[in-house]
Design a protein around this motif. Structure first.
Motif, PDB file in Angstrom:
ATOM      1  N   TRP A 170      -0.227   0.033   5.052  1.00  5.09           N
ATOM      2  CA  TRP A 170      -0.395  -0.539   6.402  1.00  5.09           C
ATOM      3  C   TRP A 170       0.315   0.331   7.462  1.00  5.09           C
ATOM      4  O   TRP A 170       0.123   0.118   8.644  1.00  5.09           O
ATOM      5  CB  TRP A 170       0.227  -1.939   6.457  1.00  5.09           C
ATOM      6  CG  TRP A 170       1.509  -2.070   5.689  1.00  5.09           C
ATOM      7  CD1 TRP A 170       1.639  -2.580   4.425  1.00  5.09           C
ATOM      8  CD2 TRP A 170       2.817  -1.634   6.080  1.00  5.09           C
ATOM      9  NE1 TRP A 170       2.960  -2.502   4.015  1.00  5.09           N
ATOM     10  CE2 TRP A 170       3.708  -1.925   5.017  1.00  5.09           C
ATOM     11  CE3 TRP A 170       3.339  -1.024   7.225  1.00  5.09           C
ATOM     12  CZ2 TRP A 170       5.076  -1.621   5.057  1.00  5.09           C
ATOM     13  CZ3 TRP A 170       4.698  -0.724   7.271  1.00  5.09           C
ATOM     14  CH2 TRP A 170       5.551  -1.027   6.197  1.00  5.09           C
ATOM     15  N   ALA A 180      -6.633  -2.945   8.064  1.00  8.05           N
ATOM     16  CA  ALA A 180      -6.622  -4.174   7.246  1.00  8.05           C
ATOM     17  C   ALA A 180      -7.923  -4.383   6.480  1.00  8.05           C
ATOM     18  O   ALA A 180      -7.905  -4.706   5.286  1.00  8.05           O
ATOM     19  CB  ALA A 180      -6.341  -5.371   8.145  1.00  8.05           C
ATOM     20  N   SER A 207       1.467  -5.246   0.701  1.00  7.33           N
ATOM     21  CA  SER A 207       1.257  -6.122   1.846  1.00  7.33           C
ATOM     22  C   SER A 207       2.445  -6.041   2.789  1.00  7.33           C
ATOM     23  O   SER A 207       3.319  -5.188   2.631  1.00  7.33           O
ATOM     24  CB  SER A 207       1.014  -7.568   1.389  1.00  7.33           C
ATOM     25  OG  SER A 207       0.598  -8.333   2.508  1.00  7.33           O
ATOM     26  N   TRP A 213      -3.149  -8.769   8.291  1.00 12.04           N
ATOM     27  CA  TRP A 213      -3.199  -7.934   7.085  1.00 12.04           C
ATOM     28  C   TRP A 213      -3.433  -8.808   5.854  1.00 12.04           C
ATOM     29  O   TRP A 213      -4.268  -8.525   5.002  1.00 12.04           O
ATOM     30  CB  TRP A 213      -1.893  -7.145   6.925  1.00 12.04           C
ATOM     31  CG  TRP A 213      -1.918  -6.173   5.799  1.00 12.04           C
ATOM     32  CD1 TRP A 213      -1.523  -6.407   4.500  1.00 12.04           C
ATOM     33  CD2 TRP A 213      -2.378  -4.825   5.824  1.00 12.04           C
ATOM     34  NE1 TRP A 213      -1.711  -5.278   3.742  1.00 12.04           N
ATOM     35  CE2 TRP A 213      -2.226  -4.290   4.527  1.00 12.04           C
ATOM     36  CE3 TRP A 213      -2.901  -4.010   6.843  1.00 12.04           C
ATOM     37  CZ2 TRP A 213      -2.587  -2.979   4.212  1.00 12.04           C
ATOM     38  CZ3 TRP A 213      -3.255  -2.695   6.519  1.00 12.04           C
ATOM     39  CH2 TRP A 213      -3.105  -2.194   5.218  1.00 12.04           C
TER      40      TRP A 213
END
Ligand code: AHR
Length: 503
Positions: A170, A180, A207, A213
């Motif tokens: 991310w 995402a 994550s 996300w």
């Protein structure tokens, strides 16, 4: 302060994997850390026996490897086989010898009696590459990769149960970062291929504490996942010299720890997955690693003028600041205990945590030519992994003192005493942290539906909040009292981490 508890009221069962660790190919963690064939402490396989002994003593349950940022450009195939060719590590901008690869990592874990936990490359690799790695490790003999493992001297499958898809994909700092939606798709397709190779694995995916996300990830791939991985660091030193002091760190031990867990629990609950997917807090440490002049690669003005000297001093040299043992004080021990307490209070959902890293850099163990230094955080694992029981009990708290202060313009209030009560077969182990820098705290313990008559107190402390251990210097350690009659009260010294056994 008074706490009331009963063996009839439990939050849940604490998983031993909360006392896990993380190992990355960065600085002196692998080479010069766990693995150093040239060391006088090296065993027959080149591992530092003194480091392994120290890791066994804290009953290390699981180790995550090979990264971190390192893995997002890592090709596992260069790390297996008789011939190991060096590669250039584009994450940390150094040469990687590939002397330590999958087989060595699994061997390390088997020596420690802990679970190997492999994080796959979801930066530059494909779903197929990830599943090929799993074939190499877990298929008995079908296909070219299992046969390659056998030819490399490992007839039995490595049987790696824990896998995570990607690391911090991310983040703009990560090689092969994804948005995402992309991430949800890649995790779904990678999971499908990996679970076709070995449906018995436990699978996580990278994550973050972010709603969008998680919605994308869990909607696309939730049905294939057993875990989601989150990371936290709290003190990002600007220069490798300036660190948050004890009092500032204490202000970070409340909502700054629990808030992230609460929000991720909310995301999972909103998607009806809180009973299916667990949290793997597979990178955490108070102190973020110091590795400047790298992540800001975007700053072309700096990089454009890089020369040998800049690279040697400002890219590589700066990393040695992580080795300064005076950085790791009672602040690190008290913070680490407060973090583990937050995980224990959420033990129904947080089932794994990996201290980052296991050795050197910001780790609990520091290696040098003539031995190891056990930093203050090490003893938190020694106390918690060896003394705490499985069942975490609910607590009724009264008259809890607090510490107040301002952090970056925000008023913070944290509880001065942070406690967790664990229980098993009529015996109790109470983890009790006193964050006050200069005052002891007395706590009344009220046990319902049970009876105990004696106690023994294990106290981790040093003369001051800034006490630390170093080569030839041991200021921080654990003292253990005799068995004493239990009179319903305990007194916690200032800036201390305690485990009280009651039976
Ligand atoms: O600073 C170390 C890095 O922190 C790890 O490689 C990465 O996963 C995290 O951002």
């Amino acid at each position: 302060m008074k706490i009331t508890f009963s063996p009839r009221h439990a939050v849940g069962q604490a998983d031993r994997m909360l006392y896990g660790h993380f190992l990355e190919h960065f600085h002196r963690q692998v080479y010069g850390g766990v693995y150093d064939p040239s060391s006088k402490f090296a065993d027959e396989d080149g591992f530092r026996a003194d480091v392994l002994e120290a890791l066994k003593r804290i009953r290390t349950p699981i180790i995550r490897w090979p990264g971190g940022c390192y893995v997002s450009a890592y090709d596992w195939r260069f790390g297996v086989g008789k011939e190991r060719v060096p590669t250039f590590d584009k994450a940390w901008r150094v040469e990687e010898s590939n002397e330590f690869g999958t087989d060595e990592f699994v061997k390390l874990c088997r020596k420690l009696g802990c679970e190997p936990y492999i994080c796959t490359n979801a930066g530059t690799d494909t779903a197929e590459d990830m599943s090929d790695w799993l074939e190499y490790c877990n298929l008995r003999d079908m296909g070219r990769f299992a046969k390659e493992r056998i030819a490399n001297g490992f007839p039995e499958p490595h049987a790696v149960k824990y896998w995570s898809i990607g690391n911090e994909n991310w983040g703009g700092h990560e090689i092969g970062a994804k948005d995402a939606e992309e991430w949800g798709r890649l995790v779904r397709e990678s999971a499908k291929m990996m679970l076709r190779v070995d449906p018995t694995i436990e699978l996580s995916a990278s994550s973050i504490d972010n709603l969008d996300w998680n919605i994308n990830l869990l909607r696309a791939a939730g049905r294939y996942l057993d875990w989601i991985s989150i990371h936290s660091y709290w003190d990002f030193t600007p220069d490798g010299v300036t660190y948050q002091d004890y009092n500032t760190v204490m202000l970070r031990t409340g909502e700054d720890i629990s808030g992230c867990i609460d929000r991720v629990r909310a995301y999972l609950t909103a998607l009806g997955l809180e009973k299916k997917i667990k949290i793997a807090y597979d990178e955490w440490n108070l102190r973020a690693w110091h590795h400047p002049n790298l992540m800001d690669i975007g700053n072309r003005d700096v990089q454009r003028h890089e020369d040998e000297e800049f690279y040697r001093e400002k890219v590589l040299g700066e990393r040695n600041r992580n080795d300064v043992n005076a950085t790791y004080t009672m602040a690190d021990a008290v913070f680490s205990a407060a973090f583990l307490n937050a995980c224990l209070r959420n033990c129904d959902l947080v089932k794994m945590a990996c201290f980052s890293p296991v050795v050197n850099t910001r780790g609990a163990i520091f290696t040098h030519e003539d031995g190891i230094v056990l930093r203050p955080q090490y003893f938190v694992f020694d106390l918690y992994a060896n003394l705490l029981k499985q069942n975490v009990l609910s607590l009724w708290k009264e008259d809890v003192p607090t510490i107040r202060g301002e952090y970056r313009g925000v008023e913070k209030t944290v509880e001065t005493v942070d406690m967790v009560v664990t229980h098993e077969d009529g015996a109790y182990a109470v983890a009790a942290v006193n964050k006050a820098p200069d005052a002891e705290q007395t706590v009344e313990l009220a046990l319902l539906d049970g009876k105990v008559s004696r106690m023994r107190i294990h106290t981790l402390n040093g003369p001051s909040t800034d006490s630390y251990n170093d080569i030839g210097r041991t200021e921080v350690g654990v003292t253990v009292s005799d068995w004493l009659p239990f009179e319903g009260k305990i007194t916690l010294p200032a800036h201390s981490v305690n485990v009280i056994e009651l039976c």
